[in-house]
Write a protein that holds these residues in place. Structure first.
Motif, PDB file in Angstrom:
ATOM      1  N   TYR A  64      17.922  30.311  30.211  1.00 33.22           N
ATOM      2  CA  TYR A  64      19.261  29.431  30.208  1.00 33.22           C
ATOM      3  C   TYR A  64      19.602  30.275  31.991  1.00 33.22           C
ATOM      4  N   ARG A  65      20.900  29.562  32.159  1.00 31.15           N
ATOM      5  CA  ARG A  65      21.249  29.347  33.892  1.00 31.15           C
ATOM      6  C   ARG A  65      22.575  29.667  33.739  1.00 31.15           C
ATOM      7  N   ALA A  66      23.577  30.551  33.867  1.00 31.53           N
ATOM      8  CA  ALA A  66      24.879  30.062  34.386  1.00 31.53           C
ATOM      9  C   ALA A  66      25.277  29.362  35.103  1.00 31.53           C
ATOM     10  N   GLU A  67      25.831  28.270  35.071  1.00 27.45           N
ATOM     11  CA  GLU A  67      27.254  28.159  36.865  1.00 27.45           C
ATOM     12  C   GLU A  67      28.089  28.323  36.848  1.00 27.45           C
ATOM     13  N   CYS A  68      28.567  29.309  37.574  1.00 29.17           N
ATOM     14  CA  CYS A  68      30.105  28.825  38.276  1.00 29.17           C
ATOM     15  C   CYS A  68      30.717  27.659  37.615  1.00 29.17           C
ATOM     16  N   GLY A  69      31.750  27.592  36.880  1.00 21.18           N
ATOM     17  CA  GLY A  69      32.481  26.671  36.590  1.00 21.18           C
ATOM     18  C   GLY A  69      32.251  25.845  35.132  1.00 21.18           C
ATOM     19  N   ALA A  70      30.722  26.499  34.996  1.00 19.19           N
ATOM     20  CA  ALA A  70      30.123  25.319  33.854  1.00 19.19           C
ATOM     21  C   ALA A  70      29.775  25.993  32.568  1.00 19.19           C
ATOM     22  N   CYS A  71      30.162  27.632  32.517  1.00 17.75           N
ATOM     23  CA  CYS A  71      29.256  28.567  32.002  1.00 17.75           C
ATOM     24  C   CYS A  71      30.572  28.996  30.592  1.00 17.75           C
ATOM     25  N   ALA A  72      29.844  29.871  29.514  1.00 15.22           N
ATOM     26  CA  ALA A  72      30.937  30.242  28.414  1.00 15.22           C
ATOM     27  C   ALA A  72      31.570  31.905  28.519  1.00 15.22           C
ATOM     28  N   PRO A  73      32.599  31.379  28.113  1.00 16.99           N
ATOM     29  CA  PRO A  73      33.547  32.707  28.229  1.00 16.99           C
ATOM     30  C   PRO A  73      32.341  33.697  27.546  1.00 16.99           C
ATOM     31  N   VAL A  74      32.436  35.505  27.735  1.00 16.94           N
ATOM     32  CA  VAL A  74      31.187  36.152  27.011  1.00 16.94           C
ATOM     33  C   VAL A  74      32.603  37.438  26.679  1.00 16.94           C
ATOM     34  N   GLY A  75      32.366  37.536  25.267  1.00 21.41           N
ATOM     35  CA  GLY A  75      33.277  38.215  24.566  1.00 21.41           C
ATOM     36  C   GLY A  75      34.074  37.205  23.478  1.00 21.41           C
ATOM     37  N   THR A  76      34.533  36.224  23.518  1.00 22.67           N
ATOM     38  CA  THR A  76      35.243  35.919  22.429  1.00 22.67           C
ATOM     39  C   THR A  76      34.134  35.630  21.634  1.00 22.67           C
ATOM     40  N   ALA A  77      35.440  35.087  19.704  1.00 19.76           N
ATOM     41  CA  ALA A  77      34.799  35.778  18.708  1.00 19.76           C
ATOM     42  C   ALA A  77      33.484  34.758  18.493  1.00 19.76           C
ATOM     43  N   GLU A  78      33.196  33.654  19.200  1.00 20.44           N
ATOM     44  CA  GLU A  78      31.457  33.188  18.872  1.00 20.44           C
ATOM     45  C   GLU A  78      30.712  33.707  19.834  1.00 20.44           C
ATOM     46  N   ARG A  79      30.862  34.190  20.809  1.00 18.15           N
ATOM     47  CA  ARG A  79      30.291  35.082  22.525  1.00 18.15           C
ATOM     48  C   ARG A  79      29.971  36.320  22.370  1.00 18.15           C
ATOM     49  N   CYS A  80      30.251  37.690  20.966  1.00 16.31           N
ATOM     50  CA  CYS A  80      30.439  38.924  21.725  1.00 16.31           C
ATOM     51  C   CYS A  80      29.122  38.849  21.301  1.00 16.31           C
ATOM     52  N   MET A  81      27.599  38.295  21.000  1.00 14.43           N
ATOM     53  CA  MET A  81      26.358  38.586  21.171  1.00 14.43           C
ATOM     54  C   MET A  81      26.292  37.921  22.634  1.00 14.43           C
ATOM     55  N   VAL A  82      25.646  39.004  23.271  1.00 17.39           N
ATOM     56  CA  VAL A  82      25.381  38.706  24.656  1.00 17.39           C
ATOM     57  C   VAL A  82      23.742  38.970  24.937  1.00 17.39           C
ATOM     58  N   LEU A  83      22.903  38.607  25.865  1.00 11.45           N
ATOM     59  CA  LEU A  83      21.089  38.675  26.203  1.00 11.45           C
ATOM     60  C   LEU A  83      21.179  38.827  27.539  1.00 11.45           C
ATOM     61  N   ILE A  84      20.994  39.621  28.205  1.00 13.75           N
ATOM     62  CA  ILE A  84      21.008  40.167  29.617  1.00 13.75           C
ATOM     63  C   ILE A  84      20.122  39.998  29.463  1.00 13.75           C
ATOM     64  N   ASP A  85      19.119  39.593  31.005  1.00 13.42           N
ATOM     65  CA  ASP A  85      18.085  39.723  31.069  1.00 13.42           C
ATOM     66  C   ASP A  85      18.113  39.629  32.875  1.00 13.42           C
ATOM     67  N   SER A  86      17.467  40.719  33.167  1.00 15.66           N
ATOM     68  CA  SER A  86      17.657  40.617  34.863  1.00 15.66           C
ATOM     69  C   SER A  86      16.132  42.026  35.303  1.00 15.66           C
TER      70      SER A  86
END
Length: 696
Positions: free
Chosen positions: A446-468
């Motif tokens: 997955y590649r998040a694009e500025c202005g066209a990506c999901a929020p982080v930490g909302t009810a359905e977006r609390c689980m976050v995968l960070i590969d860097s």
């Protein structure tokens, strides 16, 4: 981070350690139906699909390309993702497949005919391709039932596009196809069998037709500065490396090196021509009594030039390599060539002039994979710097979430990069960061694009995968952590814990020398298999020392074809995972490991036994654990790991990052695992998290 490699027959880039996906899982995670707009909303949480102006622009490009094909008497054109050195992350000027198709994924091959336009890619990119391709393009879902491979499709093309008996000319640019890829395509065409003998013609193009469409708007070839890689981190002189390579000529007259990371390793150089890899565009040629670097000499700084002069390495213009190969061919020279890592144009220059191409795995590739003590010292230092940066980044993320600050995936990725830039010797990211919240975490690349990506930490977006990861002057890093910014469900805890158990099992194993990676891959999957779960990629890829974040020949995967043994000094990733978009999350836990000798009570058959040393020192979230699945050995491993992380990283952090690290590495208390109020990677106290947000 998961790696890709050019597939042999389909000519589509697939993961070096990726397996074909299970049909049911693929159908759940990446539905094959159309509906690009709905999928765009799934990723962005409500954005819009790319607009009509963009689609019209790509339609015009396609029409222009077809006009150039007709003028060149071509019926089909193959457009891969590669540059002349088959680099994983080429600069913008070589993104021809993206330019002509609009598909921005890093793996795929396009084919254009007078009436059709098709894109082959693998299951990691189905979702992205559905979003980005216009109706002018057909997505060919590689590996899915009923989807022909590229060669098979081309072999059947003449009856669809030409009158009976007419020849069907297929064009390709030999500069961006490997020797093996062209051989494989020819084999596939012959094996499929054209309906009419001689109906198919595979034709190398003298110029890249996509460049004719791009015109003056095409970005310039990069020309960044090239520096000497310090002896402190290289550990071996250029003269000594050349001596080792010459010993492997074995009667050949020369060795051609095309892969940029191999050239950088051989001549102890580092550049900046690729966006995430410290290399420069060049070729290398080694003979029994000489060595040449074909590159833009103006890019070499004084230290690099002096180092080459000392080793007797001549410097010639980048394009001169083809004249030299033709001269070698005219002299009937025998030249070692790695057919997988060398572009077809170079081999054609040699062979058409009368030379002999000796196909062997590149000697620098294998030598580079086995790090010396100085390189390993640099890798250890790089990972400690990286750990310090990530302590600050995760403390900031928890604090920002606790303070109610609006967050999205792109913004989180940018801030993680800013924390890394504060470290000494930071050069760049080692690959584009992946921040996937909620179901986006189930999209492997997955590649998040500025202005066209999901929020982080909302009810359905609390689980976050960070590969860097990052490139430092001393080494290369790659780490994945999956965190939860709220209270995880029992299913999320179970999946996370089974992934962790797989990571622990591989990390803890001992095996005899000569063991290939596919033998130990099962260890990372067993805990998932016991619950009927799995992941559709391999478990580990090689990592370079201040070079490519993905390197071969080593890997840990279920691909039985890779029989390269794991050797002491190799560096690999350990990254089991689980992904399901319908369930709304993905999990991956990735550490880098060094293969090291292990003391054993016995040495059966006189063999040395091997195991792993951990490079990555980043805490693993406790609040995502399912205690009932942990064995005593699992608990002991996690406590020992966190104690080691605390001991080695604590001297490098201060303030909120220090408080966060102390909390994140506390010994495991099973009664508190997953308790309400524990958030983030270390369940840091709210006060410390808020302080981090304020400090940022």
């Amino acid at each position: 981070m998961l790696v890709r490699l050019c597939a042999t027959l389909a000519l589509v880039r697939t993961g070096l350690c990726f397996r074909a996906p299970g049909r049911a899982a693929a159908a759940r995670a990446l539905p094959a139906a159309r509906g690009g707009a709905s999928r765009w909303r799934m990723l962005s949480g409500g954005g819009a699909q790319p607009g009509g102006a963009r689609l019209a622009e790509h339609a015009a490009r396609l029409a222009h390309l077809r006009a150039l094909m007709a003028a060149a008497d071509l019926d089909a054109l193959i457009v891969p993702s590669d540059d002349p050195h088959l680099s994983e992350y080429p600069p913008e000027c070589f993104n021809r497949r993206e330019f002509i198709s609009g598909f921005t994924g890093s793996a795929g091959t396009a084919v254009v005919t007078a009436t059709e336009a098709l894109l082959w890619t693998d299951s990691r990119y189905f979702l992205q391709a559905e979003m980005e391709l216009s109706s002018d393009w057909q997505l060919m879902r590689q590996g899915e039932p009923g989807v022909p491979e590229l060669g098979m499709w081309l072999a059947a093309a003449p009856p669809r596009a030409a009158a009976p008996g007419a020849r069907f000319a297929i064009g390709y640019d030999p500069m961006v196809h490997s020797v093996r890829a062209v051989e494989a395509l020819k084999f596939a065409l012959d094996a499929a069998g054209a309906p009419t003998p001689g109906a198919l013609s595979l034709r190398p193009c003298a110029a890249n037709l996509v460049d004719g469409v791009w015109g003056g708007a095409r970005p310039s070839m990069p020309a960044g500065a090239v520096r000497a890689h310090p002896a402190r981190w290289a550990g071996e002189s250029v003269t000594d490396k050349l001596g080792r390579m010459r010993a492997q000529l074995a009667g050949a007259d020369a060795m051609l090196v095309c892969a940029l990371d191999e050239i950088a390793w051989l001549y102890n150089l580092r550049g900046s021509d690729l966006p995430t890899t410290p290399v420069a565009y060049a070729y290398a040629l080694v003979t029994p009594d000489g060595a040449t670097l074909f590159a833009d000499g103006a890019q070499l700084d004084g230290g690099a030039r002096a180092q080459l002069d000392e080793a007797g390495v001549a410097v010639r213009a980048y394009a001169d390599v083809f004249d030299e190969l033709r001269a070698l061919g005219a002299a009937r020279a025998k030249v070692l060539v790695d057919a997988v890592r060398t572009n077809s144009a170079a081999a054609l220059a040699l062979v058409e002039a009368g030379g002999t191409q000796l196909n062997v795995p590149s000697p620098p590739m294998v030598a580079k994979a086995i790090k010396n003590s100085a390189e390993l010292c640099g890798m250890r230092e790089a990972h400690l710097r990286d750990a310090a940066a990530l302590c600050g980044a995760f403390a900031w993320l928890e604090g920002a979430h606790a303070a109610g600050e609006p967050l999205d995936e792109h913004a989180v990725g940018v801030r993680f990069g800013e924390w890394r830039r504060q470290q000494d010797g930071w050069l760049s990211d080692s690959f584009p960061i992946i921040v996937g919240a909620g179901r986006n975490g189930a999209v492997i690349h997955y590649r998040a694009e500025c202005g066209a990506c999901a929020p982080v930490g909302t009810a359905e977006r609390c689980m976050v995968l960070i590969d860097s990861g990052a490139q430092y002057d001393c080494g290369t890093t790659d780490v994945t952590r999956t965190i939860h910014l709220g209270t995880p469900t029992q299913l999320q805890r179970e999946c996370f814990t089974r992934v962790l158990k797989g990571n622990i099992a591989l990390d803890s194993c001992t095996f005899p020398e000569g063991t290939p990676g596919f033998v130990v891959d099962v260890l990372a999957r067993t805990a998932l298999w016991q619950a009927g779960l799995d992941y559709q990629h391999g478990t580990g890829h090689g990592v370079g020392a201040a070079l490519n974040v993905h390197e071969g020949p080593q890997s840990i995967s279920a691909r039985f074809a890779n029989t390269e043994p794991l050797r002491a000094g190799m560096v690999l990733s350990n990254e089991p995972g689980f992904y399901d978009a319908e369930l709304g999350f993905g999990v991956r836990i990735e550490n880098l490991l060094i293969v090291v000798p292990k003391p054993t009570a016995h040495r059966f058959g006189g063999k040395q036994f091997l195991g792993f040393e951990r490079l990555t020192h980043v805490p693993i979230q406790r609040s995502l654990l399912a205690p009932e699945l942990l064995s005593a050995a699992d608990v002991a491993w996690l406590d020992e790991y966190h104690a080691q992380v605390r001991e080695r990283v604590l001297p490098r952090v201060s303030g909120a990052a220090r408080e966060w690290l102390l909390d994140a590495t506390r010994p495991l208390e099973l009664g508190a695992v997953g308790a309400a109020g524990e958030r983030g990677v270390g369940a840091a106290a709210t006060a410390a998290a808020a302080a981090a947000a304020a400090a940022a």
